[in-house]
Structure formats: structure tokens, C-alpha cells
Design a protein around this motif. Sequence first.
Motif, PDB file in Angstrom:
ATOM      1  N   SER A   1       0.947  -1.356   0.014  1.00 40.29           N
ATOM      2  CA  SER A   1       0.308   0.273   0.292  1.00 40.29           C
ATOM      3  C   SER A   1       0.680   1.493  -0.241  1.00 40.29           C
ATOM      4  CB  SER A   1      -0.465   0.265   1.140  1.00 40.29           C
ATOM      5  OG  SER A   1      -0.493  -0.084   2.671  1.00 40.29           O
TER       6      SER A   1
ATOM      7  N   ASP B   1       0.658   5.829   0.427  1.00 42.67           N
ATOM      8  CA  ASP B   1       0.084   6.996   0.909  1.00 42.67           C
ATOM      9  C   ASP B   1       1.360   8.708   1.090  1.00 42.67           C
ATOM     10  OD1 ASP B   1      -2.614   8.655   1.429  1.00 42.67           O
ATOM     11  OD2 ASP B   1      -2.578   7.932   2.802  1.00 42.67           O
TER      12      ASP B   1
ATOM     13  N   VAL C   1      -1.924  -0.695  -3.164  1.00 42.26           N
ATOM     14  CA  VAL C   1      -3.257   0.118  -3.254  1.00 42.26           C
ATOM     15  C   VAL C   1      -3.192   1.892  -2.823  1.00 42.26           C
ATOM     16  CG1 VAL C   1      -5.180  -0.504  -1.708  1.00 42.26           C
ATOM     17  CG2 VAL C   1      -3.733  -2.796  -2.851  1.00 42.26           C
ATOM     18  N   SER C   2      -3.876   2.352  -2.932  1.00 44.03           N
ATOM     19  CA  SER C   2      -3.433   3.719  -2.880  1.00 44.03           C
ATOM     20  C   SER C   2      -5.110   3.970  -2.413  1.00 44.03           C
ATOM     21  CB  SER C   2      -2.770   4.222  -3.938  1.00 44.03           C
ATOM     22  OG  SER C   2      -3.650   4.745  -5.186  1.00 44.03           O
TER      23      SER C   2
ATOM     24  N   TYR D   1      -7.730  -2.886   3.301  1.00 44.76           N
ATOM     25  CA  TYR D   1      -6.286  -2.658   3.203  1.00 44.76           C
ATOM     26  C   TYR D   1      -5.719  -1.154   3.112  1.00 44.76           C
ATOM     27  CZ  TYR D   1      -1.889  -4.188   2.148  1.00 44.76           C
ATOM     28  OH  TYR D   1      -0.121  -3.879   2.054  1.00 44.76           O
ATOM     29  N   GLN D   2      -6.530  -0.251   2.580  1.00 41.06           N
ATOM     30  CA  GLN D   2      -6.202   1.049   2.242  1.00 41.06           C
ATOM     31  C   GLN D   2      -5.967   2.145   4.036  1.00 41.06           C
ATOM     32  OE1 GLN D   2      -7.415   4.062   2.171  1.00 41.06           O
ATOM     33  NE2 GLN D   2      -4.815   4.715   1.231  1.00 41.06           N
TER      34      GLN D   2
END
Length: 286
Positions: free
Chosen positions: A80, A82, A157-158, A203-204
Motif C-alpha cells: 500500500s 500513501d 493499493v492507494s 487494506y488502504q
Amino acid sequence: MHRRFTLLTSSVSEIHLQQIFALVPSVLSHYLDFSLDILLEVLKNIEEARIKLPQSTDEFEDESILIQERHPRLVGAFGSIDGLSLPVQVSDDVEIENATYNGRKTEHRINNILAFSPRGVIIDVVLNAPGSWHDAHVTKPIFDCLHTHVPEGYYLVSDTAFPHSTSSISGKIKAPLKAGEHVPSDPAEQAELLAFNHQLLSYQQTPEWGMRAMQGSFGRLWIPLPIGSKEDHFRLLEICCRLFNIRANCVGINQIKSVYMPVWCAGEDERMWNDMGNMLFGEIRK
């Protein structure tokens, strides 16, 4: 050594460090600069501190399997990503002042992008970008790496702030649905898409855990960073990221790891207690 880690793990200013350790500013500055250089060079040679993407298809698959244990629809997800915005002091230079000003936060900031694996370690970073830049612009080096390095079928994942539908990175980043986004009219397809979206949302959350652990471990990141050279910023941030990985790999106190590797943790705990029992009570059994 103690002064070096006090700088990283606490939110005290350098003025307070001068008072605590009874040092004049020039001596403290020289000592910190010298010791941080040494620390970074040491960390670069420690395997557990490495910041790297999976290197083979098998490694990508291993990461994806850990995620699929909890989110079976996220086939191919291997991590992930971010952004982490950190405060920085205001520069007297107008160009730097404009570059670091973040209009959304109405503060001077620097932007960083961190990607986490389900093992809780940082696998890719972009550090010390101007606070006025959008996450999508800051992430370009990672986009290039995803395009050239990541095998087909695997993705990060974002959140919706990251572009994920452009042709160059299509399929390499997946994000939850935006409000008002089109969904299929077929009930079965709609249900499947919403179920997939729910697992993406779940999951994010993991990079948020990672960012919180990063700032919780290194109190220095809570106070505005000096507006000195960008090399100093980059060095400090890289040290924090590498120490974060050592903590995740060697200590194991990491929320992402505890959620996505519970079987590993249980096995390690059992082995640890068995070994301790053998050590403490081995003589008694004889």
C-alpha cells in the motif's frame, strides 16, 4: 550515541539538547552532523534496514498471499502507498518559502511518499519533496518503478488522491471507488465490485498505521524541520525510514505486521517461550 537517538526519538529542539548535554551550538551541530553521517552509512549495510521492492515474481506472490489471507479478492496486491506531510520551518528565500507552502494545510510542509508491504516494512519511498506539490506529482519516481519493475498482475493499493487509471500505470495502482463513480447495472457484477471495493478500503488503512508508527517512533518528525540544506532533510528522513524497517524486522512491534502475519507471530512466540523454558528448566529436568 545517546544524543543522536535523542534527536530522532524526541521532539526536543536543538536548543534544549544544548542545555541537556551542556554543549555550545557549534559543538552540538558538528557532533550531530558527523554522527548522523556515520549512522546512515551503517544502516545502509544492514540487511534488515534495506528499503526495496520485491525482486522476483515469487517475492511479489509471497507478499500478495499475505494480503489475500485477510482480503481474498485483492489478488495481486503486494503493498500500500500513501503520503506523509511533515512540518518545516519558514525560509527567508521567497522561492523556497513558496515551494514549501501547502495551501490545503495553510502551513509550510515537505511531502513524502511511503509504500508499505504487508510485513510492515517500507519498500519504496520518495522523500523531501516541496509541500506545494500534489502527491501524484511527488510519486512520479515510484510510478516509473511500478511501470518498469513490477510484473503484470501485481499492484499497490492507494487512496483516490493517486492517479491509477492513466495508461502508463494502469493496473499497477488500485484505489477505492470515488463518490458518484459509475458501477455496473448488473446486480452480480455490482455486488462483486462493491465487495472488492470494501476490501480495498480495508487494506488502504495500512499505510495510515505505518505513518502513525513512523511519527510515534520518531518524535523529531512532529516539530518543524530546519529549513537548512535539502541534503540534511533527506538524510534525517532516510535514517528514520531505515530504523523503522529495523524495528519492524527485528523487534516486530508493528501494527501492519501483527495483522497480516499473525501465524508467523504465533509461531515465533511459541518458539521463544519453548526456548526460554528449555534454558530455565533444562537443569531441573536432568
